[in-house]
Design an enzyme around this catalytic site. Structure first.
Site, PDB file in Angstrom:
ATOM      1  N   GLU A 162       0.837  -1.214   0.000  1.00 61.80           N
ATOM      2  CA  GLU A 162       0.000   0.000   0.000  1.00 61.80           C
ATOM      3  C   GLU A 162       0.870   1.260   0.000  1.00 61.80           C
ATOM      4  O   GLU A 162       0.589   2.225  -0.720  1.00 61.80           O
ATOM      5  CB  GLU A 162      -0.964  -0.018   1.198  1.00 61.80           C
ATOM      6  CG  GLU A 162      -2.117  -0.988   0.950  1.00 61.80           C
ATOM      7  CD  GLU A 162      -2.958  -1.259   2.182  1.00 61.80           C
ATOM      8  OE1 GLU A 162      -2.389  -1.423   3.276  1.00 61.80           O
ATOM      9  OE2 GLU A 162      -4.196  -1.321   2.046  1.00 61.80           O
ATOM     10  N   GLU A 194      -3.662  -9.880   3.515  1.00 68.58           N
ATOM     11  CA  GLU A 194      -4.569  -9.518   4.621  1.00 68.58           C
ATOM     12  C   GLU A 194      -5.709 -10.505   4.799  1.00 68.58           C
ATOM     13  O   GLU A 194      -6.133 -10.792   5.920  1.00 68.58           O
ATOM     14  CB  GLU A 194      -5.161  -8.114   4.381  1.00 68.58           C
ATOM     15  CG  GLU A 194      -4.208  -6.968   4.687  1.00 68.58           C
ATOM     16  CD  GLU A 194      -3.307  -6.596   3.530  1.00 68.58           C
ATOM     17  OE1 GLU A 194      -3.165  -7.425   2.593  1.00 68.58           O
ATOM     18  OE2 GLU A 194      -2.738  -5.494   3.541  1.00 68.58           O
TER      19      GLU A 194
HETATM   20  C1  LIG Z   1       7.050 -11.606   5.432  1.00 66.28           C
HETATM   21  C2  LIG Z   1       7.050 -13.079   5.481  1.00 66.28           C
HETATM   22  C3  LIG Z   1       6.722 -13.672   4.111  1.00 66.28           C
HETATM   23  C4  LIG Z   1       8.469 -13.554   5.923  1.00 66.28           C
HETATM   24  O1  LIG Z   1       8.479 -14.928   6.086  1.00 66.28           O
HETATM   25  P1  LIG Z   1       9.707 -15.649   6.832  1.00 66.28           P
HETATM   26  O2  LIG Z   1       9.429 -17.100   6.775  1.00 66.28           O
HETATM   27  O3  LIG Z   1      10.975 -15.129   6.285  1.00 66.28           O
HETATM   28  O4  LIG Z   1       9.667 -15.114   8.338  1.00 66.28           O
HETATM   29  P2  LIG Z   1       8.576 -15.377   9.451  1.00 66.28           P
HETATM   30  O5  LIG Z   1       7.239 -15.532   8.857  1.00 66.28           O
HETATM   31  O6  LIG Z   1       9.045 -16.444  10.352  1.00 66.28           O
HETATM   32  O7  LIG Z   1       8.579 -13.979  10.202  1.00 66.28           O
HETATM   33  C5  LIG Z   1       9.715 -13.549  10.948  1.00 66.28           C
HETATM   34  C6  LIG Z   1       9.212 -12.896  12.201  1.00 66.28           C
HETATM   35  O8  LIG Z   1       8.502 -11.715  11.864  1.00 66.28           O
HETATM   36  C7  LIG Z   1       7.193 -11.746  12.412  1.00 66.28           C
HETATM   37  N1  LIG Z   1       6.303 -11.056  11.444  1.00 66.28           N
HETATM   38  C8  LIG Z   1       6.203 -11.289  10.142  1.00 66.28           C
HETATM   39  N2  LIG Z   1       5.353 -10.448   9.573  1.00 66.28           N
HETATM   40  C9  LIG Z   1       4.907  -9.645  10.559  1.00 66.28           C
HETATM   41  C10 LIG Z   1       4.001  -8.566  10.610  1.00 66.28           C
HETATM   42  N3  LIG Z   1       3.395  -8.115   9.492  1.00 66.28           N
HETATM   43  N4  LIG Z   1       3.763  -7.992  11.796  1.00 66.28           N
HETATM   44  C11 LIG Z   1       4.371  -8.423  12.920  1.00 66.28           C
HETATM   45  N5  LIG Z   1       5.250  -9.453  12.943  1.00 66.28           N
HETATM   46  C12 LIG Z   1       5.500 -10.039  11.775  1.00 66.28           C
HETATM   47  C13 LIG Z   1       6.869 -13.208  12.531  1.00 66.28           C
HETATM   48  O9  LIG Z   1       5.870 -13.421  13.502  1.00 66.28           O
HETATM   49  C14 LIG Z   1       8.220 -13.763  12.974  1.00 66.28           C
HETATM   50  O10 LIG Z   1       8.410 -13.458  14.337  1.00 66.28           O
HETATM   51  P3  LIG Z   1       8.238 -14.588  15.429  1.00 66.28           P
HETATM   52  O11 LIG Z   1       8.700 -13.963  16.687  1.00 66.28           O
HETATM   53  O12 LIG Z   1       6.786 -14.935  15.451  1.00 66.28           O
HETATM   54  O13 LIG Z   1       9.063 -15.721  14.939  1.00 66.28           O
HETATM   55  C15 LIG Z   1       6.032 -13.593   6.510  1.00 66.28           C
HETATM   56  O14 LIG Z   1       6.464 -13.234   7.800  1.00 66.28           O
HETATM   57  C16 LIG Z   1       4.663 -13.062   6.318  1.00 66.28           C
HETATM   58  O15 LIG Z   1       3.932 -13.539   5.492  1.00 66.28           O
HETATM   59  N6  LIG Z   1       4.286 -12.082   7.120  1.00 66.28           N
HETATM   60  C17 LIG Z   1       2.949 -11.541   7.179  1.00 66.28           C
HETATM   61  C18 LIG Z   1       2.669 -10.639   6.035  1.00 66.28           C
HETATM   62  C19 LIG Z   1       1.302 -10.057   6.157  1.00 66.28           C
HETATM   63  O16 LIG Z   1       0.364 -10.736   6.490  1.00 66.28           O
HETATM   64  N7  LIG Z   1       1.177  -8.791   5.850  1.00 66.28           N
HETATM   65  C20 LIG Z   1      -0.063  -8.068   5.950  1.00 66.28           C
HETATM   66  C21 LIG Z   1      -0.259  -7.542   7.326  1.00 66.28           C
HETATM   67  S1  LIG Z   1      -1.847  -6.769   7.566  1.00 66.28           S
HETATM   68  C22 LIG Z   1      -1.670  -5.284   6.772  1.00 66.28           C
HETATM   69  O17 LIG Z   1      -0.659  -4.998   6.252  1.00 66.28           O
HETATM   70  C23 LIG Z   1      -2.859  -4.393   6.820  1.00 66.28           C
HETATM   71  C24 LIG Z   1      -2.730  -3.233   5.915  1.00 66.28           C
HETATM   72  O18 LIG Z   1      -3.601  -3.320   4.841  1.00 66.28           O
HETATM   73  C25 LIG Z   1      -2.836  -1.917   6.636  1.00 66.28           C
HETATM   74  C26 LIG Z   1      -4.174  -1.636   7.197  1.00 66.28           C
HETATM   75  C27 LIG Z   1      -4.124  -0.353   7.948  1.00 66.28           C
HETATM   76  C28 LIG Z   1      -5.441   0.215   7.946  1.00 66.28           C
HETATM   77  C29 LIG Z   1      -5.573   1.441   8.740  1.00 66.28           C
HETATM   78  C30 LIG Z   1      -6.962   1.908   8.490  1.00 66.28           C
HETATM   79  C31 LIG Z   1      -7.578   2.721   9.478  1.00 66.28           C
HETATM   80  C32 LIG Z   1      -7.577   2.239  10.862  1.00 66.28           C
HETATM   81  C33 LIG Z   1      -8.925   1.908  11.363  1.00 66.28           C
HETATM   82  C34 LIG Z   1      -8.883   1.924  12.842  1.00 66.28           C
HETATM   83  C35 LIG Z   1     -10.102   1.287  13.381  1.00 66.28           C
HETATM   84  C36 LIG Z   1     -10.232   1.538  14.809  1.00 66.28           C
HETATM   85  C37 LIG Z   1     -11.201   2.614  15.091  1.00 66.28           C
HETATM   86  O19 LIG Z   1     -12.207   2.743  14.373  1.00 66.28           O
HETATM   87  O20 LIG Z   1     -10.990   3.329  16.058  1.00 66.28           O
END
Ligand SMILES: CC(C)(COP(=O)(O)OP(=O)(O)OC[C@H]1O[C@@H](n2cnc3c(N)ncnc32)[C@H](O)[C@@H]1OP(=O)(O)O)[C@@H](O)C(=O)NCCC(=O)NCCSC(=O)C[C@@H](O)CCCCCCCCCCCCC(=O)O
Ligand SMILES: NC(=O)c1ccc[n+]([C@@H]2O[C@H](COP(=O)([O-])OP(=O)(O)OC[C@H]3O[C@@H](n4cnc5c(N)ncnc54)[C@H](O)[C@@H]3O)[C@@H](O)[C@H]2O)c1
Length: 720
Positions: free
Chosen positions: A102, A122
């Site tokens: 994004e 997501e």
């Molecule tokens: C990236 C990967 C493919 C890497 O894989 P790999 O095998 O190399 O490594 P690991 O999977 O083992 O990961 C290593 C390590 O990192 C941690 N980790 C990985 N990704 C994340 C992450 N995104 N966040 C946190 N931690 C992460 C993982 O847990 C490992 O650590 P650990 O200690 O557990 O060993 C692979 O990791 C992967 O696929 N990751 C996830 C990718 C993903 O899913 N991405 C999407 C995330 S969701 C997102 O991005 C949402 C967006 O669209 C933004 C939305 C914001 C919207 C805001 C809008 C308004 C807000 C509204 C508020 C409402 C409240 C109100 O109304 O008040």
């Protein structure tokens, strides 16, 4: 977390938040400040956003979801990027996912390392790309591609992303250098035609057709899940509404998902996937401090249903296998069967014909155990009979080299009782594969009293090498999966005696999200298997089972499944089981009036009055009984943490991921409710002793506020 570096007339915003540069609050703040600073800095004419380390941001910080949101939100950061008067170039490498992609879509240009991948995962977290991903992507790719990318959550490789228009250029050399060069080349060019919010969705007129088709597809593929549907609604909004209104709709749909139980379960599952394979023994030995042995060759003993499929797991990753059967006829059948299964994989494009050939070249069949003297690991998969397994392990102990590990694929037997047959109990363990073993992802690794840490490290490591999700459990009757699942099977059959029909029970559990109800599962695996186990156990205990048997050792017993066996209704293999099939081995199950008659006459002959069983009772009796057993599994230390149980159910027993697993589901229902209902059923069914409430459950339920799932074991188990 975001370094601001100026090189000539280019400002570089370098995101530094290892391991995946997640867009945590400090990163969002850093990006916003960086953009503002670069716009105010008279010497800067273009801005590059890049990730330090292995990747461009792989998404929002998932750990922040479920906590009070902190501003600036990603959308506000993104809007500042798009509004920048100076061109912003996102330079992608690694995995630019979710919020990371994004950020790139808010930028005016996107260039990427040619090996990078992009995507919107997501949906796998029960969310949608809520920082305008659903309304920006269609403006680049068109609706059909955007719908596919967003609802699948799949990663797209860089060349494909270039083809779809997501990327402007691929880079094979130094990304930062190339990004600066690219930035210089776009200085002074108009930006409005690069701002996606100013561009229309080119195929907006066709949105209803695309929406209907995609909706039908996601309802079929992701039954019961709300996120894919919300994704589609938001993408439809991108085509039907002015940009600002579409963004508002997206935010509302995102909020609905963010607060949903499904997203909470899927986010829990994301971390459970990563935590479950991290094993730890009560002695303190763990994945952190124990090295695995290197396994270069394997022997599989018994080439039946399981042994043949287990052999495939090893040979397809290049580990040679010696497959041992009782006689040549059975062996040749098994080898033929393996060849056919691999041929099927070729047809499904899972492997190439070459890979099939290479796999078969490292498979050798034998009829003598003596041949296995040199292998590093043995996996025994003969009949489920303790005496036979003990004999085989005693022989293996003599034949195999001292360093070899001897493992059993037993589904229920105590590993300690198998290990005593050897002089190397430290090298004996369980490797419990699930049928069909070449497809099912779960490997339930079992340690016994004497299993050494290095044996545990090795079986966990080899599980990973063969592509399984490995979870470690301590030996006990049925380990975790079969021990807990037994309650589902028992209660399901008891409910038939009380008033339900197989299709009622299955429908309720399938609507709940289980891949298959218990009766369809029994028909798939064959009811003769369970019959043999029951007969064998009764023989061992000197008990005669008849149709009138209603209690065994004081425990409630139903002879209904035995009646089925006597009628030759073994399931799919005979074309009749709890359901009727068009012919043997056909897959479609039809409710069968004959079964209704069998059940009714069974009840009449035993004087059981039938009643209507409501769906909620079906859920409670099957799942709450299993959950109660899950707490016993935790309090005994058979599983180290609730995540391990949940991962076992997701990957081994078809539990819906969007409900997290039975233990997470229990946390959502509330432990007080679970405890009260367990007590209620124990009162109602005192002859099913598994309803006796677990001490751990009772103690956790007694807290005035719900104890979060990550504190269940730390908080109470040590005090039991
Ligand atoms: C990236 C990967 C493919 C890497 O894989 P790999 O095998 O190399 O490594 P690991 O999977 O083992 O990961 C290593 C390590 O990192 C941690 N980790 C990985 N990704 C994340 C992450 N995104 N966040 C946190 N931690 C992460 C993982 O847990 C490992 O650590 P650990 O200690 O557990 O060993 C692979 O990791 C992967 O696929 N990751 C996830 C990718 C993903 O899913 N991405 C999407 C995330 S969701 C997102 O991005 C949402 C967006 O669209 C933004 C939305 C914001 C919207 C805001 C809008 C308004 C807000 C509204 C508020 C409402 C409240 C109100 O109304 O008040
Ligand atoms: N079938 C399942 O769904 C499943 C799932 C998980 C674990 N298991 C366990 O896997 C094991 C095997 O089950 P299965 O379903 O493959 O049984 P199966 O009957 O299909 O296969 C067992 C094979 O072992 C062979 N065998 C017996 N004695 C032998 C010996 N002395 N030397 C060599 N081979 C010998 C038999 O000829 C037979 O081919 C059992 O312990 C079972 O509990 C089964």
């Amino acid at each position: 977390m975001v370094d601001y570096i100026v090189d000539g007339n280019i400002a570089v915003l370098e995101i530094n938040n290892p391991p995946v540069n997640a867009l945590s609050i400090h990163v969002r703040e850093g990006l916003l400040t960086g953009i503002q600073k670069a716009n105010q800095d008279g010497s800067v004419q273009a801005i590059v956003i890049i990730g330090k380390g292995s990747t461009f941001p792989s998404g929002a910080d998932i750990r922040e979801f479920g906590k009070p949101p902190k501003e600036p939100w990603l959308t506000a950061v993104g809007e500042a990027i798009e509004a920048s008067e100076k061109p912003v170039i996102s330079a992608l490498h690694g995995t630019a996912l979710g919020g990371g992609l994004e950020v790139a879509l808010f930028s005016h240009y996107r260039i990427a390392d040619e090996r990078s991948r992009v995507g919107f995962p997501e949906v796998k977290l029960g969310l949608l790309p809520g920082a305008q991903g659903t309304i920006r992507l269609p403006r680049l790719t068109g609706l059909a591609v955007a719908m596919r990318i967003i609802t699948s959550g799949d990663h797209i490789n860089a060349p494909e992303a270039l083809k779809y228009g997501i990327l402007d250029k691929l880079i094979s050399g130094n990304l930062l250098q190339e990004a600066k060069t690219f930035a210089k080349s776009v200085i002074g060019k108009p930006l409005d035609n690069r701002r996606l919010s100013k561009i229309a969705v080119r195929d907006a007129a066709t949105v209803d057709k695309h929406f209907d088709e995609a909706l039908a597809e996601v309802k079929r593929k992701y039954k019961g899940m709300i996120a894919p549907v919300n994704c589609l609604k938001s993408i439809r909004g991108s085509a039907k509404l002015p940009f600002v209104e579409a963004a508002r709709l997206e935010a509302a749909l995102f909020r609905e998902l963010l607060t949903s139980a499904q997203s909470a379960a899927l986010r829990y599952s994301f971390f459970a996937d990563r935590s479950a394979p991290r094993w730890k023994l009560p002695s303190g030995a763990s994945i952190e401090n124990t090295k695995p042995d290197i396994i270069k060759s394997v022997a599989v003993i018994g080439a039946g249903t399981m042994g043949s499929a287990i052999a495939i797991c090893f040979i397809r990753v290049g580990i040679p296998v010696l497959l041992v059967e009782q006689n040549d006829k059975l062996l040749q059948n098994a080898l033929k069967n393996i060849g056919q299964i691999l041929q099927g994989s070729v047809k499904l494009n899972r492997i190439t014909a070459d890979q099939r050939k290479q796999s078969l070249q490292i498979l050798r069949g034998e009829t003598s155990l003596d041949i296995v003297s040199d292998v590093d690991l043995v996996v025994e998969a003969v009949f489920e009979n303790l005496k036979l397994k003990q004999e085989i392990f005693a022989r293996l102990d003599k034949i195999c080299k001292p360093s070899a590990l001897l493992c059993s694929n037993t589904s229920t037997l105590d590993i300690d009782k198998i290990a005593v047959a050897t002089n190397r109990p430290g090298k004996v363990a369980g490797m419990h594969f699930f049928a069909p073993a070449h497809i099912m992802k779960l490997l339930e690794n079992v340690y016994g009293t004497h299993t050494s840490p290095s044996t545990v490290a090795t079986i966990m490591d080899i599980g990973k090498r063969i592509g399984k999700v490995s979870v470690l459990v301590r030996t006990c009757d049925g380990f975790v999966a079969n021990r807990m699942n037994r309650m589902v099977g028992n209660e399901a059959v008891f409910m038939l005696e009380e008033g339900a029909l197989p299709q009622d029970v299955d429908r309720v559990l399938e609507d709940f999200g289980m891949a298959m109800g218990p009766f369809r599962v029994t028909d798939l695996s064959g009811s003769d298997v369970g019959w043999r186990i029951r007969q064998e156990r009764a023989k061992e205990q000197g008990i005669q089972l008849t149709y009138e048997t209603r209690f065994v050792n004081g425990e409630r017993y139903s002879s209904l499944p035995d009646r089925l066996y006597e009628l030759g209704r073994y399931g799919q293999k005979t074309g009749k089981g709890w359901y009727r099939y068009e012919k043997p081995f056909a897959r479609t199950a039809y409710p069968d009036p004959e079964i209704t008659d069998v059940i009714n006459s069974h009840c009449r002959s035993l004087g059981i009055e039938r009643r209507v069983i409501p769906p909620q009772e079906i859920i409670e009796r099957c799942l709450f009984a299993a959950i109660n057993e899950g707490f016993k599994v935790l309090e005994e230390g058979v599983a180290e943490k609730p995540e391990n149980i949940d991962i076992i159910w997701q990957y081994g027993l078809g539990f819906p991921r969007y409900r997290g697993g039975p233990m997470f589901y229990a946390s959502q229902v509330g432990l007080k409710t679970i405890y009260e209902r367990v007590c209620y059923y124990y009162d109602a069914f005192p002859h099913s002793s598994y309803w006796a409430p677990s001490d751990l459950l009772r103690k956790l339920a007694s807290h005035s506020t719900e104890v979060p799932i990550d504190q269940w074991t730390s908080k109470e188990r040590s005090r039991l």
